[in-house]
Scaffold this motif. Structure first.
Motif, PDB file in Angstrom:
ATOM      1  N   ARG A 256      17.422  37.781  67.896  1.00  0.00           N
ATOM      2  CA  ARG A 256      16.266  38.410  67.240  1.00  0.00           C
ATOM      3  C   ARG A 256      15.260  37.358  66.777  1.00  0.00           C
ATOM      4  O   ARG A 256      14.049  37.615  66.784  1.00  0.00           O
ATOM      5  N   VAL A 259      13.259  36.544  69.751  1.00  0.00           N
ATOM      6  CA  VAL A 259      12.293  37.621  69.998  1.00  0.00           C
ATOM      7  C   VAL A 259      11.093  37.462  69.074  1.00  0.00           C
ATOM      8  O   VAL A 259       9.930  37.582  69.500  1.00  0.00           O
ATOM      9  N   TRP A 298      10.798  38.421  78.508  1.00  0.00           N
ATOM     10  CA  TRP A 298      11.110  39.593  77.699  1.00  0.00           C
ATOM     11  C   TRP A 298      12.272  40.373  78.311  1.00  0.00           C
ATOM     12  O   TRP A 298      13.096  40.942  77.607  1.00  0.00           O
ATOM     13  N   ARG A 299      12.338  40.366  79.622  1.00  0.00           N
ATOM     14  CA  ARG A 299      13.438  41.060  80.298  1.00  0.00           C
ATOM     15  C   ARG A 299      14.780  40.403  79.953  1.00  0.00           C
ATOM     16  O   ARG A 299      15.776  41.094  79.741  1.00  0.00           O
ATOM     17  N   SER A 302      15.650  41.226  76.313  1.00  0.00           N
ATOM     18  CA  SER A 302      16.100  42.617  76.225  1.00  0.00           C
ATOM     19  C   SER A 302      17.523  42.755  76.753  1.00  0.00           C
ATOM     20  O   SER A 302      18.362  43.446  76.166  1.00  0.00           O
ATOM     21  N   LEU A 305      20.013  41.490  74.169  1.00  0.00           N
ATOM     22  CA  LEU A 305      20.271  42.469  73.105  1.00  0.00           C
ATOM     23  C   LEU A 305      21.190  43.582  73.591  1.00  0.00           C
ATOM     24  O   LEU A 305      22.057  44.056  72.852  1.00  0.00           O
ATOM     25  N   GLN A 306      21.034  43.994  74.838  1.00  0.00           N
ATOM     26  CA  GLN A 306      21.913  45.020  75.401  1.00  0.00           C
ATOM     27  C   GLN A 306      23.340  44.497  75.526  1.00  0.00           C
ATOM     28  O   GLN A 306      24.309  45.231  75.267  1.00  0.00           O
TER      29      GLN A 306
END
Length: 336
Positions: A256, A259, A298-299, A302, A305-306
Motif C-alpha cells: 500500500r 501504491v 499499476w497492474r 493490483s 494486492l490480490q
C-alpha cells in the motif's frame, strides 16, 4: 431508511434500551472493530446462558449449509429471542439472497438476523432491503491519523502514554492490522510496568532486535524484488514464532505504501510533499519507496494486492500450511 445509531449511544446500548432491529449487517475491511461491535451486539441480544440454544451460526460457503429461513423461523427456547449469525455476507449465493429477501418481507418478531463480512454490494436488492428493514454498520480501514489516535487511547486505558516515535515504530513493524497493534500496545504497557511513557526503545525491546531487523529486511526485499533475501527473512521470522497473519499485514502495508508513492509520483509531487504525505517515515525511506514504485506498473501492484488477499484467505481457511502459503506469496510479490 435503515435505522442509524443515535449519537451518544452504541448499537448495543440501543438494544439494551429495547430498540431492536430485525436485521443488522456489519461490513467493512476493518475486522478488529467489526468483530468488537459484533461481540457487543451479541452480548446485548443474548445472555451467555441463552446462546447455546438460541444462537445459530451459518457460513454461506459450508458444504452442508443450514437453512437461513428455517433458523430464523424457529422459535427461541427459554429466551426472548433467537439470533441467526451469518458470517461472510459477500459469500451468499443468489438462492440464499432470495431466501433472505423473502424473510425480510415478513421477519419473525422473535428472531434477529445478524450478518457480517468484509464487503457488501450496495447496488443489490439485498443491500436495499437490509437498509430499509434494519441497520447497516460500515467499518472502513482506519486512516493513519485515526489509527494513531486509537493507539493513544488504548495506551491511556492501560495507564500509560505512547511517545510519537514509539507509535511510528510500532506501525512500521506491525503495519495497520488494528488487532495486532492493539494487542502489542497492551503487551508493551505491561512490559514498561509503572512507567508513565512508552518509548521506541521499549517497542524495540519488546519485539526483539532480530525481529525488527528481519521485518525491515523482508519488506525492503519485497519492495526491491530481492527474492533470495526476502525468503531468508521470511524463514527467520517463522522460525522465531512470528504469526503468519502478522507477516501478511506487514507485507500488505508495504504494498500500500508503494501504491501511495506511485500515486504521488503521477501527481508530480515534490520530495518534500511526498515526505509530508508519508508522515513519520524518514526521507531516505520515502525516496526508496518512490524508486521502487516507479519500477512497478499499476497492474503489477493490483496483482500484488490480490495475492495478499488470497494468501490471507487461504491461511484463515486452512487450505494449506501457512509457511507454504507465505513462501508462494513472497515469490509472487517479488516476481510480479
Amino acid at each position: 431508511m435503515g435505522r442509524l445509531v443515535k449519537k451518544g449511544h452504541s448499537v448495543a446500548e440501543q438494544v439494551r434500551r429495547g430498540e431492536i432491529a430485525p436485521v443488522y449487517c456489519l461490513y467493512g475491511e476493518e475486522e478488529y472493530r467489526r468483530e468488537q461491535v459484533l461481540n457487543q451486539l451479541l452480548d446485548a441480544l443474548l445472555t451467555a446462558s441463552e446462546r447455546d440454544l438460541n444462537l445459530d451460526q451459518i457460513r454461506p460457503g459450508d458444504g452442508e449449509r443450514q437453512s437461513i429461513l428455517g433458523s430464523a423461523r424457529t422459535l427461541p427456547f427459554l429466551a426472548r429471542r433467537r439470533v441467526v449469525l451469518i458470517r461472510g455476507v459477500e459469500e451468499l449465493s443468489k438462492e440464499q439472497q432470495e431466501e433472505l429477501l423473502a424473510y425480510l418481507n415478513d421477519p419473525s418478531p422473535t428472531s434477529c438476523l445478524v450478518l457480517t463480512g468484509k464487503r457488501l454490494d450496495l447496488r443489490t436488492r439485498l443491500a436495499a432491503a437490509l437498509q430499509k428493514k434494519g441497520m447497516l454498520l460500515r467499518f472502513d480501514r482506519m486512516e493513519a491519523d485515526t489509527l494513531k489516535e486509537a493507539l493513544l487511547a488504548t495506551a491511556k486505558e492501560q495507564g500509560t502514554r505512547l511517545q510519537p516515535d514509539a507509535i511510528d515504530l510500532l506501525m512500521a513493524l506491525v503495519g495497520d492490522d488494528v488487532r495486532q497493534l492493539m494487542y502489542n500496545v497492551e503487551k508493551v504497557a505491561l512490559f514498561v510496568g509503572e512507567r508513565e511513557e512508552i518509548s521506541a526503545k521499549d517497542v524495540e525491546a519488546l519485539v526483539g532486535e532480530t525481529r525488527v531487523r528481519s521485518i525491515f529486511q523482508l519488506t525492503d526485499a519485497v519492495s526491491g524484488r530481492d527474492l533470495d533475501v526476502a525468503l531468508r527473512c521470511l524463514t527467520s521470522l517463522l522460525e522465531s514464532g512470528e504469526e503468519p497473519l502478522a507477516i501478511i499485514g506487514m507485507l500488505a502495508r508495504q504494498i500500500r505504501l508503494l501504491v501511495q508513492a506511485k500515486t504521488l509520483q503521477e501527481q508530480s509531487a515534490t520530495a518534500g510533499r511526498m515526505t509530508h504525505a508519508f508522515g513519520g517515515l524518514p526521507p531516505r525511506v520515502v525516496a526508496a519507496l518512490a524508486k521502487q514504485s516507479a519500477s512497478r506498473s499499476w497492474r503489477q501492484l493490483s496483482g500484488a494486492l490480490q495475492s495478499l488477499s488470497g494468501a490471507d484467505l487461504a491461511i484463515k481457511t486452512g487450505r494449506a500450511a501457512a509457511p507454504v502459503i507465505l513462501t508462494g506469496l513472497v515469490w509472487d510479490l517479488c516476481l510480479a
